[in-house]
Write an enzyme that holds these catalytic residues in place. Structure first.
Site, PDB file in Angstrom:
ATOM      1  N   ASN A 260     -15.277   3.176  12.003  1.00  0.00           N
ATOM      2  CA  ASN A 260     -14.840   4.510  11.581  1.00  0.00           C
ATOM      3  C   ASN A 260     -14.962   4.708  10.067  1.00  0.00           C
ATOM      4  OD1 ASN A 260     -13.554   7.086  11.647  1.00  0.00           O
ATOM      5  ND2 ASN A 260     -11.650   6.079  11.064  1.00  0.00           N
TER       6      ASN A 260
ATOM      7  N   LYS B  94       0.834  -1.201   0.000  1.00  0.00           N
ATOM      8  CA  LYS B  94       0.000   0.000   0.000  1.00  0.00           C
ATOM      9  C   LYS B  94       0.878   1.264   0.000  1.00  0.00           C
ATOM     10  CE  LYS B  94      -3.329  -0.482   2.964  1.00  0.00           C
ATOM     11  NZ  LYS B  94      -4.117  -0.464   4.226  1.00  0.00           N
TER      12      LYS B  94
ATOM     13  N   SER C  86      -1.686   9.803   7.317  1.00  0.00           N
ATOM     14  CA  SER C  86      -0.691   9.529   8.364  1.00  0.00           C
ATOM     15  C   SER C  86       0.684  10.033   7.921  1.00  0.00           C
ATOM     16  CB  SER C  86      -0.576   8.019   8.614  1.00  0.00           C
ATOM     17  OG  SER C  86      -1.460   7.592   9.612  1.00  0.00           O
TER      18      SER C  86
ATOM     19  N   LYS D 255       2.570  -3.921  10.963  1.00  0.00           N
ATOM     20  CA  LYS D 255       1.241  -3.980  11.579  1.00  0.00           C
ATOM     21  C   LYS D 255       1.377  -4.564  12.970  1.00  0.00           C
ATOM     22  CE  LYS D 255      -3.065  -3.335  10.136  1.00  0.00           C
ATOM     23  NZ  LYS D 255      -3.425  -2.435   9.037  1.00  0.00           N
TER      24      LYS D 255
ATOM     25  N   THR E 181      -9.482   7.548   5.659  1.00  0.00           N
ATOM     26  CA  THR E 181      -9.666   6.283   4.929  1.00  0.00           C
ATOM     27  C   THR E 181     -10.939   6.375   4.094  1.00  0.00           C
ATOM     28  OG1 THR E 181      -8.595   5.143   6.747  1.00  0.00           O
ATOM     29  CG2 THR E 181      -9.849   3.768   5.213  1.00  0.00           C
TER      30      THR E 181
HETATM   31  N1  GLU Z   1      -4.602   1.099   9.674  1.00  0.00           N
HETATM   32  C1  GLU Z   1      -4.606   1.832   8.461  1.00  0.00           C
HETATM   33  C2  GLU Z   1      -4.341   0.913   7.276  1.00  0.00           C
HETATM   34  O1  GLU Z   1      -4.575  -0.271   7.330  1.00  0.00           O
HETATM   35  C3  GLU Z   1      -3.701   3.053   8.518  1.00  0.00           C
HETATM   36  C4  GLU Z   1      -2.260   2.786   8.815  1.00  0.00           C
HETATM   37  C5  GLU Z   1      -1.426   4.036   9.077  1.00  0.00           C
HETATM   38  O2  GLU Z   1      -1.967   5.128   9.087  1.00  0.00           O
HETATM   39  O3  GLU Z   1      -0.232   3.850   9.292  1.00  0.00           O
HETATM   40  O4  GLU Z   1      -3.979   1.351   6.224  1.00  0.00           O
END
Ligand code: GLU
Length: 425
Positions: A223, A97, A361, A109, A193
């Site tokens: 969210n 990503k 982010s 993660k 998101t």
């Molecule tokens: N948890 C979100 C994702 O799966 C954001 C991760 C982030 O902001 O680092 O993309």
């Protein structure tokens, strides 16, 4: 006798999606193995003194997948059925990503095996701080930058940042993103998101014929689900006719109102039972459908925004929508995707569709590193630019190779990760 096919695990699904692109790029087995194996797996047993003075143990993980493009980046989820393989898969998705969006990050993660809903506020804060104490040596603005994910939020990120800064002996806001705006967070991170997905959907609808407002069903009302419902509700091109949570869905031909559903959910703890004022359907029982029925609705767009594996080989063939915007990571299994592709449904893959969160982010991290402040309009504008250019590239590569948007997204990301590994940057 029919052959019973074993269901793939989440990790196998992510790997298979990647493997299609890897085969198009003719990667060697070694390259495939390198790109699908995490650099480091950290685990800890967090010991928490509960309000009743008993000590309970909560398994916690951080998986650092690949940092050839920059520090590891990715959320931390709190989830009772969490597993290490799930975190491994999600960390891998993050590397792809971030590369797809051209962010200077790798993928990571984390998570804690816990049901945060049953913890008191004090317990939740203590547990979040314990997570940072366990992994702080491997976290940091140039090392690994956590953020929110399923069932974590800006308050939790504020506690984590505070704990990290205490240990580091200096304010280190760039170590964690998704913080509150008052605590060096960035405006627009909370709905980033959803907003990123909205920008993608707004462009993808040019691919389909339709007259009138496009009917949308959203699976999941966390969210992302809630915020995307709000964005679509305020856009005359769309009408959100169905939303769900883990316990069931509601449906209204005339459209639903995200805020009143949220209010109901806050009071009752679930969506089902919600009576929608103004609906043509005056009998409550007509309003309630199951999550599976939601997926089978005669709508234009389905947005899976709940958990992984929700669209699978058992329900994929029943889907009537023309577009699926995969907001939840890994919502569509590998087998389901083959069925969906054969039906000609346009799939916007997770690593593109939900990349708005990590993109904002990145903006937050950049601000914190450079002591800058951007306003909401600037954040939205920059996010839209980023999402649009990623989509442009995905569409271009998808045509060039005659592959799905998912495979195209993986091709782009894989090339970028391999290039930075080669150059040793
Ligand atoms: N948890 C979100 C994702 O799966 C954001 C991760 C982030 O902001 O680092 O993309």
């Amino acid at each position: 006798m029919g052959v019973i096919m074993k269901k793939r695990t989440f990790y196998e699904n992510v790997y298979e999606h990647f493997n299609v692109a890897a085969n198009v790029l003719k990667l060697s087995d070694t390259e495939k193995e390198i790109l699908s194996t995490p650099d480091k797996i950290l685990s800890a047993n967090l010991k928490l003194k509960m309000d009743d003075n008993l000590i309970r143990i909560f398994p916690a993980y951080r998986v650092q997948h690949n940092n050839s493009r920059g520090p590891y980046k990715g959320g931390i989820r709190y989830y009772p059925e969490l597993s290490l393989t799930e975190i491994k898969s999600l960390a891998m998705l993050m590397s792809f990503k971030c590369a797809l969006l051209e962010l200077p990050f790798g993928g990571g993660k984390g998570g804690i095996e816990v049901n945060p809903k049953v913890l008191s506020r004090r317990e939740l804060e203590e547990l979040s701080r314990a997570y940072i104490r366990a992994f702080h040596c491997d976290i940091g603005p140039d090392r690994d930058i956590p953020a929110p994910d399923v069932y974590t939020n800006e308050t939790i990120m504020d506690w984590m940042e505070n704990e990290y800064s205490k240990i580091a002996g200096r304010e280190t806001p760039a170590a964690i993103t998704g913080k509150s705006v008052q605590n060096n967070g960035i405006p627009g991170r909370v709905d980033a998101t959803a907003r990123g997905a909205y920008y993608i959907i707004r462009r993808l609808i040019n691919h389909i014929d339709s007259d009138g407002r496009l009917r949308v069903a959203i699976q999941g009302f966390g969210n992302a689900g809630y915020n995307i419902a709000k964005l679509l509700e305020n856009d005359k091109k769309f009408i959100v006719v169905s939303v769900s949570d883990s316990k069931g869905a509601i449906y209204s031909e005339n459209g639903l109102n995200a805020d009143s559903i949220m209010q109901h959910k806050k009071v009752e703890g679930l969506i089902a039972g919600m009576y929608c004022p103004g609906s043509v359907c005056q009998r409550e029982e007509h309003m309630h459908i199951t999550n599976d029925e939601l997926l089978r609705l005669d709508v234009d767009i389905i947005i899976p925004a709940a958990m992984e594996g929700q669209i699978n080989r058992d329900n994929a063939s029943k889907i009537k929508a023309k577009i699926i915007a995969e907001v939840a990571n890994g919502a569509i299994t590998y087998e389901a995707e083959k069925i969906i592709n054969n039906k000609g449904i346009v799939v916007a893959p997770d690593i593109l569709t939900n990349a708005g969160g990590v993109t904002v982010s990145y903006f937050e991290w950049y601000q914190n590193m450079n002591d800058e402040r951007w306003n909401r309009e600037e954040v939205y504008r920059k996010l839209e630019e980023k999402m649009n250019s990623a989509l442009d590239e995905v569409e271009y590569v998808s045509e060039e190779y005659n592959v799905s948007m998912r495979t195209a997204a993986y091709i782009i990301a894989t090339r970028r990760i391999l290039a930075s590994m080669d150059s040793g940057d």
